[in-house]
Design an enzyme around this catalytic site. Structure first.
Site, PDB file in Angstrom:
ATOM      1  N   GLY A  84      21.592  91.244  64.424  1.00  0.00           N
ATOM      2  CA  GLY A  84      20.229  90.779  64.133  1.00  0.00           C
ATOM      3  C   GLY A  84      19.705  91.345  62.825  1.00  0.00           C
ATOM      4  N   CYS A  85      19.939  92.619  62.606  1.00  0.00           N
ATOM      5  CA  CYS A  85      19.443  93.276  61.388  1.00  0.00           C
ATOM      6  C   CYS A  85      20.163  92.744  60.145  1.00  0.00           C
ATOM      7  CB  CYS A  85      19.588  94.786  61.507  1.00  0.00           C
ATOM      8  SG  CYS A  85      18.635  95.460  62.885  1.00  0.00           S
ATOM      9  N   THR A  86      21.434  92.412  60.301  1.00  0.00           N
ATOM     10  CA  THR A  86      22.194  91.843  59.189  1.00  0.00           C
ATOM     11  C   THR A  86      21.648  90.454  58.840  1.00  0.00           C
ATOM     12  OG1 THR A  86      24.167  93.106  59.765  1.00  0.00           O
ATOM     13  CG2 THR A  86      24.494  91.120  58.423  1.00  0.00           C
ATOM     14  N   LEU A 108      18.295  90.882  57.022  1.00  0.00           N
ATOM     15  CA  LEU A 108      18.480  91.300  55.630  1.00  0.00           C
ATOM     16  C   LEU A 108      18.977  90.126  54.779  1.00  0.00           C
ATOM     17  CD1 LEU A 108      18.771  93.779  53.538  1.00  0.00           C
ATOM     18  CD2 LEU A 108      21.190  93.536  54.045  1.00  0.00           C
TER      19      LEU A 108
END
EC number: 1.11.1.24
Length: 149
Positions: free
Chosen positions: A41-43, A46
């Protein structure tokens, strides 16, 4: 933190060197907190902020990402996915505490985005969105709406 409040200033180590939030006065700031670098999710989040970054710049807005990862991890994360904006290492959790975004266990930041105006006031807070990458799209919508009023 609530809409209408002054965004707390901070100084921190980032992938682009030391930064202070107050250095960005005169610009809108999208300050987004995320749980952990290199997770799916964080990738995606970003990557989406990176894809939209030039549009944010055209609207006099700067993007700053923050997680509790160490600076070495942040640099690898930013480099791998081509982040053009600063990613802050909040490994002491000071900024996450300042913005009240630490998770219940106090181990990482929750996924929360603060949209801050040119004078340092919080004008919008995004949380509980279905997809991580929606934070970038919704932030851009809000900035565009503000620019048209």
């Amino acid at each position: 933190m609530n809409v209408g409040e002054e965004a707390p200033d901070f100084e921190a180590e980032s992938t682009l060197g030391k930064i202070k939030l107050s250095d960005f006065r005169g610009k809108k700031v999208i300050l987004y907190f995320y749980p952990k670098s290199f997770t799916s999710g964080c990738t995606r989040e970003l990557q989406r902020f990176t894809e939209l970054y030039d549009e944010f710049k055209k609207l006099n807005a700067e993007v700053i990402g923050v997680s509790v990862d160490k600076i070495d991890t942040q640099k690898k994360f930013a480099e791998k996915y081509g982040a053009k904006f600063p990613i802050v290492a909040d490994d002491q959790k000071t900024i996450s505490k300042l913005y009240s975004v630490l998770n219940e266990r106090g181990t990482s930041a929750q996924r929360v985005t603060f949209i801050i105006d040119e004078n340092g006031k919080i004008v919008n807070i995004l949380k509980n969105l279905k997809k991580a990458e929606e934070h970038a799209d919704k932030s851009l919508e809000i900035i565009k709406r503000q620019n048209s009023t």
